[in-house]
Design a protein around this motif. Structure first.
Motif, PDB file in Angstrom:
ATOM      1  N   GLN A   1       3.037  -7.458  10.770  1.00 35.79           N
ATOM      2  CA  GLN A   1       2.823  -6.015  10.943  1.00 35.79           C
ATOM      3  C   GLN A   1       3.988  -5.254  10.312  1.00 35.79           C
ATOM      4  O   GLN A   1       5.135  -5.414  10.705  1.00 35.79           O
ATOM      5  N   ASN A   2       3.688  -4.463   9.284  1.00 33.31           N
ATOM      6  CA  ASN A   2       4.726  -3.613   8.691  1.00 33.31           C
ATOM      7  C   ASN A   2       4.284  -2.157   8.571  1.00 33.31           C
ATOM      8  O   ASN A   2       4.904  -1.371   7.857  1.00 33.31           O
ATOM      9  N   HIS A   3       3.163  -1.839   9.229  1.00 34.16           N
ATOM     10  CA  HIS A   3       2.704  -0.453   9.362  1.00 34.16           C
ATOM     11  C   HIS A   3       2.409   0.203   8.010  1.00 34.16           C
ATOM     12  O   HIS A   3       2.794   1.340   7.761  1.00 34.16           O
ATOM     13  N   GLY A   4       1.713  -0.523   7.147  1.00 37.61           N
ATOM     14  CA  GLY A   4       1.318   0.096   5.889  1.00 37.61           C
ATOM     15  C   GLY A   4       1.027  -0.924   4.816  1.00 37.61           C
ATOM     16  O   GLY A   4       0.835  -2.113   5.077  1.00 37.61           O
ATOM     17  N   TYR A   5       1.009  -0.424   3.591  1.00 37.09           N
ATOM     18  CA  TYR A   5       0.765  -1.273   2.420  1.00 37.09           C
ATOM     19  C   TYR A   5       2.106  -1.529   1.740  1.00 37.09           C
ATOM     20  O   TYR A   5       2.558  -0.748   0.901  1.00 37.09           O
ATOM     21  N   ALA A   6       2.749  -2.627   2.078  1.00 39.75           N
ATOM     22  CA  ALA A   6       4.100  -2.901   1.587  1.00 39.75           C
ATOM     23  C   ALA A   6       4.124  -3.103   0.076  1.00 39.75           C
ATOM     24  O   ALA A   6       5.007  -2.590  -0.618  1.00 39.75           O
ATOM     25  N   SER A   7       3.153  -3.843  -0.459  1.00 39.22           N
ATOM     26  CA  SER A   7       3.141  -4.145  -1.886  1.00 39.22           C
ATOM     27  C   SER A   7       2.976  -2.882  -2.722  1.00 39.22           C
ATOM     28  O   SER A   7       3.764  -2.610  -3.633  1.00 39.22           O
ATOM     29  N   ILE A   8       1.968  -2.106  -2.416  1.00 37.58           N
ATOM     30  CA  ILE A   8       1.720  -0.895  -3.195  1.00 37.58           C
ATOM     31  C   ILE A   8       2.799   0.143  -2.917  1.00 37.58           C
ATOM     32  O   ILE A   8       3.122   0.963  -3.779  1.00 37.58           O
ATOM     33  N   GLY A   9       3.379   0.102  -1.720  1.00 41.38           N
ATOM     34  CA  GLY A   9       4.495   0.991  -1.434  1.00 41.38           C
ATOM     35  C   GLY A   9       5.653   0.734  -2.372  1.00 41.38           C
ATOM     36  O   GLY A   9       6.228   1.658  -2.966  1.00 41.38           O
ATOM     37  N   ALA A  10       6.011  -0.552  -2.539  1.00 42.97           N
ATOM     38  CA  ALA A  10       7.103  -0.903  -3.447  1.00 42.97           C
ATOM     39  C   ALA A  10       6.744  -0.569  -4.891  1.00 42.97           C
ATOM     40  O   ALA A  10       7.574  -0.061  -5.657  1.00 42.97           O
ATOM     41  N   LEU A  11       5.493  -0.847  -5.294  1.00 41.99           N
ATOM     42  CA  LEU A  11       5.060  -0.523  -6.650  1.00 41.99           C
ATOM     43  C   LEU A  11       5.098   0.982  -6.870  1.00 41.99           C
ATOM     44  O   LEU A  11       5.587   1.464  -7.901  1.00 41.99           O
ATOM     45  N   SER A  12       4.580   1.731  -5.901  1.00 47.29           N
ATOM     46  CA  SER A  12       4.580   3.191  -5.998  1.00 47.29           C
ATOM     47  C   SER A  12       5.994   3.731  -6.180  1.00 47.29           C
ATOM     48  O   SER A  12       6.242   4.603  -7.017  1.00 47.29           O
ATOM     49  N   GLU A  13       6.925   3.198  -5.421  1.00 53.03           N
ATOM     50  CA  GLU A  13       8.312   3.646  -5.524  1.00 53.03           C
ATOM     51  C   GLU A  13       8.889   3.326  -6.896  1.00 53.03           C
ATOM     52  O   GLU A  13       9.581   4.151  -7.508  1.00 53.03           O
ATOM     53  N   SER A  14       8.589   2.138  -7.433  1.00 52.28           N
ATOM     54  CA  SER A  14       9.119   1.759  -8.742  1.00 52.28           C
ATOM     55  C   SER A  14       8.526   2.598  -9.864  1.00 52.28           C
ATOM     56  O   SER A  14       9.128   2.737 -10.928  1.00 52.28           O
ATOM     57  N   LEU A  15       7.348   3.185  -9.621  1.00 52.84           N
ATOM     58  CA  LEU A  15       6.684   4.006 -10.635  1.00 52.84           C
ATOM     59  C   LEU A  15       6.948   5.488 -10.444  1.00 52.84           C
ATOM     60  O   LEU A  15       6.356   6.328 -11.123  1.00 52.84           O
ATOM     61  N   GLY A  16       7.808   5.800  -9.478  1.00 47.00           N
ATOM     62  CA  GLY A  16       8.191   7.192  -9.281  1.00 47.00           C
ATOM     63  C   GLY A  16       7.267   7.993  -8.401  1.00 47.00           C
ATOM     64  O   GLY A  16       7.339   9.222  -8.376  1.00 47.00           O
ATOM     65  N   SER A  17       6.387   7.299  -7.651  1.00 53.61           N
ATOM     66  CA  SER A  17       5.431   8.021  -6.800  1.00 53.61           C
ATOM     67  C   SER A  17       5.813   7.993  -5.323  1.00 53.61           C
ATOM     68  O   SER A  17       5.027   8.403  -4.461  1.00 53.61           O
ATOM     69  N   GLN A  18       7.008   7.484  -5.014  1.00 56.88           N
ATOM     70  CA  GLN A  18       7.640   7.645  -3.707  1.00 56.88           C
ATOM     71  C   GLN A  18       6.798   7.128  -2.529  1.00 56.88           C
ATOM     72  O   GLN A  18       6.726   7.765  -1.481  1.00 56.88           O
ATOM     73  N   ARG A  19       6.171   5.963  -2.706  1.00 58.72           N
ATOM     74  CA  ARG A  19       5.384   5.311  -1.652  1.00 58.72           C
ATOM     75  C   ARG A  19       4.272   6.220  -1.102  1.00 58.72           C
ATOM     76  O   ARG A  19       3.882   6.131   0.049  1.00 58.72           O
ATOM     77  N   PHE A  20       3.719   7.052  -1.962  1.00 62.18           N
ATOM     78  CA  PHE A  20       2.682   7.995  -1.539  1.00 62.18           C
ATOM     79  C   PHE A  20       1.439   7.266  -1.022  1.00 62.18           C
ATOM     80  O   PHE A  20       0.906   6.368  -1.666  1.00 62.18           O
ATOM     81  N   GLY A  21       0.974   7.648   0.162  1.00 63.06           N
ATOM     82  CA  GLY A  21      -0.277   7.141   0.715  1.00 63.06           C
ATOM     83  C   GLY A  21      -0.249   5.693   1.137  1.00 63.06           C
ATOM     84  O   GLY A  21      -1.310   5.081   1.281  1.00 63.06           O
ATOM     85  N   THR A  22       0.943   5.125   1.359  1.00 62.77           N
ATOM     86  CA  THR A  22       1.011   3.699   1.676  1.00 62.77           C
ATOM     87  C   THR A  22       1.516   3.424   3.089  1.00 62.77           C
ATOM     88  O   THR A  22       1.721   2.256   3.440  1.00 62.77           O
ATOM     89  N   LYS A  23       1.728   4.448   3.882  1.00 62.95           N
ATOM     90  CA  LYS A  23       2.230   4.248   5.240  1.00 62.95           C
ATOM     91  C   LYS A  23       1.139   4.574   6.257  1.00 62.95           C
ATOM     92  O   LYS A  23       0.345   5.493   6.041  1.00 62.95           O
TER      93      LYS A  23
END
Length: 642
Positions: A507-529
């Motif tokens: 349990q990590n309360h969201g989409y950890a993989s896409i969160g990290a990808l989103s952050e690396s692409l400059g989208s600040q973990r949008f919509g992943t929590k």
């Protein structure tokens, strides 16, 4: 008999025959059928299954499921563990029952794994059109929702007349058992045709054998490959799932040990060599080890065996930086053998090609400089993983520590299952596999929700393997909360059949993989929590964590649950919990081990790249920085012609 009765009896008498090193295997191709019944199949396939259950329960056992897509995933998991020698059939009702199978069809075909789909269809006679759940198209009245299966299947047919059943089944099973063509086979069965009676020839219902084709390589292709290998200074093998499906891991080990050529593996190829073999560099590509990627960067010859070279394997075509790199592609499928414009394609069974290569290589061995580099890079990466697995107290453990603890608690012959999220990449890098059947990560389609039904399919195959005198294997599913929520209801299937499936639920309360990808692409973990909605900003990013208790959810479905509390002893308690689950009786039902993790603690870097485009213009400074990084990586992307 009816068409449906003919389908069931026919499938119950089909056998796969396969010969490896003079040892012949013969087993039932379709050992059972899944089905969820509605008006499209209840009086057709449903009636036939019930009739044979009463008259001959061993002919075609029926299994329940809670979702049609999940039933396809079970069949795929079973097929992979049996090395494509067996699979299940799935019967559905018309409309949504059929279209629920579409994701399963895409997954099977993408992974080159066999599954037989029997979706029901609308009336062939059109006597009652439009029926409930029928899709009508004003420009083409012969189109139904089942036509959506055409681009997703390796074979598609619709049995509009009973007499068409013969050619449909023969053609479908030919594809199902063809290593080069296998995938989803879809045979659409209109609901009125299923119940229609007709004369069925005895020869159609008689036992029939389907021999697995394992083509020999051309001698001239082997000769040219040997010349290329002998001329290479820094050759590298990339081993994919085709090595395992061809039972070629032993020949690959002999090839590597005789020549000194190191081996990197794709997701599907994990297990071709034990992790601690001196020539095993482990995972390659975007989710690879630094060892495999460092050797790949300088390789002048890539020997791809049983791989389809997807973008994670090639690091989006940046993995191979030697300007003179060439490719030998050994694959049973011409599509894959000819990839990247290679001038050295070998269309053949992986094991048979390796046998001939081993005979032809003579005394060739790579230079000492490459052997030293391989040893040094492997030692470096092993130390990185040791450090990642090392337990250190934080409020919540890292996923690395959870993987390490689970790996240590399992026996070498046990199987780990995963499919989506950050876990597949982390497992690919760090899971220390000792058995060629010990790793099952569905990463060709990376389908969220695959894990539990796929794990059930593997467990069914493992139970059959043990009953035949083979290894005794526990099956451990590792899944994050995002993927668990997609298809957790198949736990009920395990409860109903008392199947001991061990589930490590993170349990990590969201989409950890896409969160990290989103952050690396400059989208600040949008919509992943997973957070409460902030109505004023209409944002899910900063609200309170949702009060979801997934352990209680699993318990409510009938699973036994072990909660691992957060604290100084979390990792030690997790190891103990996996051991406790393994000690449970074989037919005691599913066991869920619940643990929370910190999604911001990353896995070790692969020192590699994956091409996901970044917005060229943006008002966000984070996106602007990400685009500059992206542009730099694109300069190293190659066409890989050779």
């Amino acid at each position: 008999m009816t068409v449906a009765q003919a389908v069931v009896e026919f499938l119950g008498n089909q056998y796969t025959v396969d010969t490896i090193d003079g040892q012949e295997y013969r087993g039932r191709l379709i050992p059972g059928m899944f089905g969820i019944f509605g008006h499209g199949n209840v009086a057709g396939v449903g009636q036939a299954l019930k009739q044979y259950q009463l008259n001959d329960p061993t002919l075609m056992p029926y299994y329940q499921g809670r979702n049609e897509q999940a039933q396809a995933h079970q069949a795929v998991g079973y097929a992979r563990h049996t090395r494509r020698r067996q699979t299940f059939a799935i019967s559905t009702s018309i409309g949504p029952g059929s279209t629920n199978l579409l994701t399963g069809a895409a997954l099977a075909t993408t992974n080159r794994l066999p599954v037989l789909l029997l979706p029901s269809d609308t009336f062939a006679t059109r006597a009652s059109d439009p029926v409930l759940q029928q899709l009508e198209q004003p420009y083409a009245y012969d189109i139904t929702v089942n036509d959506a299966f055409r681009p997703l299947s390796k074979f598609f047919d619709r049995v509009s007349r009973p007499e068409q059943l013969f050619s449909a089944m023969f053609s479908g099973l030919r594809v199902l058992t063809d290593p080069a063509e296998t995938g989803a086979v879809t045979i659409s069965l209109p609901q009125d045709v299923q119940a229609e009676a007709f004369e069925v020839p005895d020869e159609f219902l008689a036992e029939r054998e389907w021999r697995v084709r394992r083509p020999e390589p051309e001698d001239d292709d082997i000769r040219r490959a040997v010349e290329a290998i002998r001329a290479a200074k820094r050759p590298l093998v990339i081993a994919g799932g085709g090595v395992l499906y061809a039972y070629a891991d032993g020949e690959l080990a002999r090839f590597a040990e005789a020549t000194g050529i190191p081996v990197g593996n794709t997701q599907a190829g994990v297990g071709v060599l034990p992790w601690n073999h001196p020539l095993s560099l482990g995972a390659i590509g975007s989710t690879g080890t630094t060892a495999a990627n460092a050797i790949a960067a300088e390789a002048d010859l890539i020997i791809g065996i049983g791989t389809r070279y997807e973008d994670f394997t090639t690091a989006s075509r940046t993995a191979f930086q030697n300007p003179d790199v060439r490719f030998i592609n050994i694959n049973v499928a011409p599509l894959d053998a000819y990839k990247h414009g290679t001038s050295l394609p070998i269309v053949a069974d992986a094991r048979k090609a390796l046998v001939k290569l081993n005979q032809a290589m003579g005394g060739y061995r790579v230079g000492g400089d490459l052997e030293r580099d391989v040893a040094a890079q492997k030692k470096r990466w092993d130390a990185v993983v040791d450090d990642a697995f090392d337990t250190r107290y934080t409020p919540l453990p890292s996923q690395n520590e959870i993987i390490g603890a689970t790996n240590r608690a399992m026996d070498p012959q046990d199987v780990v299952i995963c499919a989506a999220g950050s876990l597949p990449g982390d497992l690919h890098k760090m899971w220390r596999v000792a058995d060629p059947f010990g790793y099952h990560v569905e990463y060709a389609y990376s389908c969220m929700g695959y894990e539990i039904p796929g794990g059930l399919g593997v467990k069914r195959a493992a139970l059959a393997e043990a009953a035949a005198g083979g290894a005794q294997r526990d099956v451990v599913v590792m899944v994050g909360d995002g993927s668990y929520l997609m298809m957790h209801t198949e736990l009920v299937t395990a409860v109903a059949e008392k199947i001991k499936l061990i589930l490590v639920l993170i349990q990590n309360h969201g989409y950890a993989s896409i969160g990290a990808l989103s952050e690396s692409l400059g989208s600040q973990r949008f919509g992943t929590k997973y957070r409460h909605l902030d109505p004023a900003a209409h944002s899910f990013d900063d609200g309170e964590t949702l009060p979801i208790d997934l352990a209680l959810n699993a318990e409510s479905l009938g699973a036994r649950v072990i909660r691992v509390a957060s604290g100084e002893d979390t990792i030690k308690d997790l190891e103990a919990a996996v051991g406790q689950a393994k000690d449970a009786p074989e037919h005691s039902g599913p066991i869920v081990i619940y643990i929370e993790s910190d999604p911001l603690l990353d896995a070790p870097s692969s020192e590699s790249w994956w091409d996901v485009p970044v917005s060229q213009t943006s008002e966000l400074e984070s996106t602007q920085r990400a685009f500059a990084t992206y542009t730099d990586h694109k300069t190293r992307q190659r066409t890989l012609l050779g």
